[in-house]
Enzyme design. Structure first.
Site, short mmCIF file in Angstrom:
data_model
loop_
_atom_site.label_atom_id
_atom_site.label_comp_id
_atom_site.label_asym_id
_atom_site.label_seq_id
_atom_site.Cartn_x
_atom_site.Cartn_y
_atom_site.Cartn_z
N TYR A 95 110.13 31.39 25.30
CA TYR A 95 110.35 29.73 26.15
C TYR A 95 110.73 30.10 27.55
O TYR A 95 110.23 29.44 28.64
CB TYR A 95 110.80 28.82 25.33
CG TYR A 95 110.15 28.24 24.19
CD1 TYR A 95 109.27 26.98 24.80
CD2 TYR A 95 109.77 28.85 22.83
CE1 TYR A 95 108.31 26.75 23.57
CE2 TYR A 95 108.98 28.37 22.05
CZ TYR A 95 108.32 27.22 22.33
OH TYR A 95 107.43 26.75 21.44
N GLU A 137 110.04 24.83 15.27
CA GLU A 137 109.38 26.21 14.91
C GLU A 137 110.34 27.19 14.12
O GLU A 137 110.04 27.67 13.08
CB GLU A 137 108.77 27.14 16.19
CG GLU A 137 107.81 26.29 16.59
CD GLU A 137 107.31 26.77 18.21
OE1 GLU A 137 107.66 27.59 18.72
OE2 GLU A 137 106.74 25.79 18.83
C1 HEM Z 1 99.15 26.91 22.24
C2 HEM Z 1 102.12 23.59 24.42
C3 HEM Z 1 105.15 27.07 24.82
C4 HEM Z 1 101.92 30.26 23.49
C5 HEM Z 1 99.77 25.64 22.76
C6 HEM Z 1 98.96 24.34 22.97
C7 HEM Z 1 99.56 23.57 23.52
C8 HEM Z 1 100.80 24.36 23.76
C9 HEM Z 1 99.50 22.06 23.87
C10 HEM Z 1 97.45 24.16 22.27
C11 HEM Z 1 97.54 23.92 20.96
C12 HEM Z 1 96.35 23.62 20.09
O1 HEM Z 1 95.23 24.00 20.64
O2 HEM Z 1 96.36 22.98 19.02
C13 HEM Z 1 103.12 24.46 24.78
C14 HEM Z 1 104.36 23.77 25.43
C15 HEM Z 1 105.10 24.63 25.59
C16 HEM Z 1 104.73 25.88 25.06
C17 HEM Z 1 104.34 22.49 25.86
C18 HEM Z 1 106.77 24.69 26.08
C19 HEM Z 1 107.43 23.83 25.89
C20 HEM Z 1 104.47 28.33 24.58
C21 HEM Z 1 105.40 29.59 24.48
C22 HEM Z 1 104.44 30.62 24.28
C23 HEM Z 1 103.17 29.95 23.95
C24 HEM Z 1 106.73 29.88 25.14
C25 HEM Z 1 104.50 32.09 24.17
C26 HEM Z 1 104.74 32.70 24.99
C27 HEM Z 1 101.10 29.54 22.93
C28 HEM Z 1 99.86 30.21 22.55
C29 HEM Z 1 98.84 29.30 22.39
C30 HEM Z 1 99.44 28.23 22.35
C31 HEM Z 1 99.35 31.80 22.50
C32 HEM Z 1 97.50 29.37 21.73
C33 HEM Z 1 96.71 29.54 22.90
C34 HEM Z 1 95.56 30.14 22.70
O3 HEM Z 1 94.37 29.73 21.84
O4 HEM Z 1 94.83 30.86 23.49
N1 HEM Z 1 100.75 25.70 23.59
N2 HEM Z 1 103.39 25.62 24.64
N3 HEM Z 1 103.30 28.49 24.06
N4 HEM Z 1 100.82 28.28 23.31
FE1 HEM Z 1 102.07 26.97 23.47
#
Ligand code: HEM
Length: 407
Positions: A95, A137
């Protein structure tokens, strides 16, 4: 807690950030991946290259920031994303990395307009939002691990059976390589598969809905082969699974996740509506509901291009044959000559309201649907114009979530 001054700054700058949304998120991913190439193992490159994921993360941060003084109101959204993060293996220590590069990108794109006060306010807000995600989480990781047959991270599964379901969909029956039990799941949930594909620089992770009912000694996924289309390369993962992965091979899976699940306490008639490979969670729901709720009326409605592309048809028909309360309804957009000869479908064209009214004889039903985005938009608009209440409509996007309600 944030000061009222900080909250004021956040709220007044959200519109500016949204206006620069695409530039900020593009810059964010570029700089983050340059500094942390290991994160390329986590993100879906297809979503990245189509720009779909590039807006999702930042948009949620902006939306959450707007509700920073009442974050509990965005908990349902957080939970849905947290399921995906847990399924991917996102960890708390990642994060601050995302925060650092998101803030850096805001600074780079806004230039002088990004004053110290503004950057400080956003750093504080991001910290609070990130903590909400981390806590949710953590709870999910603990739960996945303590469940009977459950596990944290990725676990090796052997392909016990590989079966073609149509000319584009193939099922994989997966059993734990350690001989242990599989964790229970709710119909509609998905698992992540992590693959090391020869010749690929990074590992790939994809989510697939579980397509059989819970309570079996295996998990089944039914994967559509994403062939190349003009402007869109073939799916690396689906092509590999179809062409290279054979019975006896080992795949690595994370534990079932997701909030798009069938409510088995609901006794209303049930309409399960799917388009294309969106039928996979629906088949799981159909079988689970027919097993657990034999008195429930169920209409299983599926739209396919034609008979050759219609997966798991026999399986759904078998369920219907075993219960007078289950009916199946097939809609083909481009039926073949043989589909016509054999009367393989009930409607030609696309799912529309007048047909839905015929096959679901009551507005008192609960509706679940899944499929390609244009299909989902049509179904959602049809149900709303029919007067179906929001709380009886549930749906899931494949790939990055979008919004039908704003559509
Ligand atoms: C997917 C938000 C932090 C890695 C997502 C999605 C959202 C999101 C809206 C799409 C969900 C869906 O498709 O149903 C956020 C927010 C964060 C955060 C608001 C911080 C407050 C992180 C962190 C990581 C991460 C720290 C790791 C480095 C991913 C990955 C996906 C994802 C790998 C799937 C994306 C893909 O399909 O390529 N996140 N995220 N996220 N998030 Fe986060």
């Amino acid at each position: 807690m944030l000061s009222s001054r900080t909250i004021e700054i956040i709220k007044s700058t959200v519109p500016v950030l949204e206006r620069h949304g695409t530039s900020i998120t593009k810059r964010f991913y570029q700089t983050m991946f340059a500094a942390h190439p290991e994160l390329l193992n986590l993100f879906n490159h297809a979503n990245q290259s189509q720009g779909r994921q590039q807006t999702a993360l930042a948009n949620v941060v902006y939306a959450a920031a707007l509700h920073i003084d009442k974050l509990e109101s965005i908990l349902p959204v957080v939970k849905q994303i947290a399921h995906k993060h847990r399924s991917l293996g996102v960890t708390a220590d990642q994060y601050p990395i995302v925060g650092k590069y998101l803030l850096g990108a805001i600074k780079d794109v806004l230039g002088d307009a990004a004053t110290d006060d503004i950057l400080q306010a956003w750093a504080e807000a991001y910290g609070i939002i990130a903590n909400v995600f981390i806590q949710v989480e953590e709870g999910m990781y603990a739960q996945a691990e303590k469940q009977d047959g459950g596990w944290a991270g990725f676990r090796a599964f052997r392909v016990a059976r590989k079966t073609a379901e149509s000319d584009v969909v193939t099922s994989f029956y997966l059993v734990p390589a350690d001989g242990g039990a599989v964790a229970a799941f709710e119909p509609g949930q998905y698992i992540s598969v992590r693959l090391d594909i020869p010749g690929e620089a990074n590992t790939h992770i994809r989510q697939y809905s579980l397509s059989d009912a819970p309570g079996r000694p295996y998990y089944r996924i039914s994967v559509k082969r994403e062939d190349a289309l003009p402007g869109k390369p073939a799916g690396i993962v689906s092509s590999y699974l179809h062409a290279q992965v054979e019975e006896g091979d080992v795949l690595h899976l994370s534990a079932p996740a997701g909030e798009f699940v069938l409510d088995l306490a609901d006794k209303r008639p049930l309409a399960l509506i799917s388009g294309g490979v969106g039928l996979t969670p629906m088949v799981s729901m159909l079988k689970a509901a027919a097993e657990a709720q034999p008195d429930r009326e169920i209409a299983f409605i599926h739209a396919a291009r034609r008979g050759d592309a219609h997966a798991l048809r026999q399986e759904a028909e078998q369920v219907a044959a075993g219960s007078p309360r289950v009916s199946t309804h097939w809609c083909y957009s481009r039926p073949s000559a043989s589909d016509r000869e054999t009367g393989a479908f009930h409607k030609e064209g696309y799912v529309d309201l007048s047909w839905l009214k015929q096959v679901v004889p009551t507005t008192d039903a609960s509706f679940y649907f899944c499929g390609p985005t244009p299909f989902m938009k049509t179904v959602y608009a049809a149900l709303r114009s029919w007067g179906i209440a929001e709380e009886r409509i549930r749906f899931e996007f494949f790939g990055p979530s979008g919004s039908l309600r704003e559509a």
